[in-house]
Design a protein around this motif. Structure first.
Motif, short mmCIF file in Angstrom:
data_model
loop_
_atom_site.label_atom_id
_atom_site.label_comp_id
_atom_site.label_asym_id
_atom_site.label_seq_id
_atom_site.Cartn_x
_atom_site.Cartn_y
_atom_site.Cartn_z
N PHE A 106 41.81 44.28 44.41
CA PHE A 106 41.59 44.30 42.78
C PHE A 106 41.01 45.96 42.70
N HIS A 108 39.34 48.21 39.55
CA HIS A 108 38.62 48.09 38.19
C HIS A 108 38.25 49.56 37.85
N ASP B 117 33.24 39.59 36.30
CA ASP B 117 34.32 39.39 35.70
C ASP B 117 35.65 39.46 36.70
N VAL B 118 35.50 40.59 37.57
CA VAL B 118 36.68 40.29 38.53
C VAL B 118 36.68 38.98 39.38
N LEU B 120 35.90 36.10 38.36
CA LEU B 120 36.33 35.10 37.49
C LEU B 120 37.83 35.23 37.12
N LYS B 121 38.25 36.42 37.14
CA LYS B 121 39.70 36.76 36.92
C LYS B 121 40.64 36.02 38.22
N HIS B 122 39.97 36.24 39.32
CA HIS B 122 40.76 36.03 40.42
C HIS B 122 40.13 34.44 40.87
N ASP B 123 39.66 33.92 40.12
CA ASP B 123 39.21 32.42 40.43
C ASP B 123 38.22 32.28 41.53
#
Lengths: 142, 142
Positions: A106, A108, B117-118, B120-123
């Motif tokens: 990822f 960011h 946040d990251v 969460l976004k990637h589950d």
DNA sequence: ATTATTATTGATATTCATTATCAATAAAGG
DNA sequence: CCTTTATTGATAATGAATATCAATAATAAT
């Protein structure tokens, strides 16, 4: 992989070193795999191109690739090492599943920005960074 | 280090293991050093308390401390391992000087927030993370 | 307390990843 | 084509971490 090959060539030339078929094969094997390669995996892929390649040459070559900026050495907190492609590959960080070991990339931009702030505040010239988030991936939750 | 000792005791008891003078000495040596201890350093500090302690016991004990949450294993991208105190020590990340190796701790709540946040976004269920910034420290700039 | 059970210890052997060594080979330049 | 010297693969050596093992010490039962 023409650009990468040129970078390696230039680096070798500048150091008075030589471009050999083995080095080219290992670079090829490395570039063809965008992911997170451990040495043994890279060794296997390189052998698929040229079966005579020895493990020592793989170690030697990945170090060259790291020196010339094509690869980056990285390791998990447990010390397990792997290598990833750097050139023409946006910078990214890692999400690692503590259960199955899956690695997701990822990026960011805001985190990167704050990292610069931190470095500035501590009077460091920031050169690079490494970040990994550990947890349980969606597949392993069930 | 009473609290830490209690945590270790409870952990050992729960596992049917025993609290020994060696384990207590190594814990003491570990707690007294807030910093980033490599095994050899911890070995030296523990020997200063009890000279008969062997390196194998240090390895065994630091693993116990890690298991019971008092220590955290970490490693630089080059694979060099070290251990840091976890309990009653705010979470922090690291600034590492590429020149002299100096390690400075820092924390940044906003970065932590974005990490969540990251994940969460990637589950991912986020469990822990590791971040290190590399550069040249103020002392080495000159 | 005494004893029996079993975890622990230190020393050392072992394993595994990485690097160093070395004779044979192969680039590169003259 | 020949000379020089980097490179290679095989393997020895190194270093960090773990496994082994007989002796020891902690815990529980008597």
């Amino acid at each position: 992989m023409d650009q990468e090959l040129t970078i390696l060539k230039d680096y070798l030339k500048q150091k008075g070193l030589r471009l050999t078929p083995q080095r080219e094969s290992i670079l090829k094997a490395f570039i063809e795999n965008e992911g997170h390669l451990e040495i043994e995996e890279l060794f296997d892929r390189a052998k698929a191109i040229d079966s005579s390649i020895g493990i020592a040459t793989v170690y030697r070559t990945i170090n060259l690739l790291t020196e010339c900026g094509l690869a980056r050495e990285n390791s998990l907190p447990n010390g397990k090492k792997f290598y990833e492609r750097l050139f023409r590959q946006g910078h990214h960080d890692h999400l690692v599943c503590n259960n199955c070991g899956k690695i997701v990339e990822f990026e960011h931009p805001l985190i990167e920005q704050f990292q610069k702030d931190v470095a500035l505040k501590h009077d460091f010239i920031l050169q690079n960074h490494q970040m990994a988030l550990y947890g349980i991936c969606s597949d392993c939750k069930s």
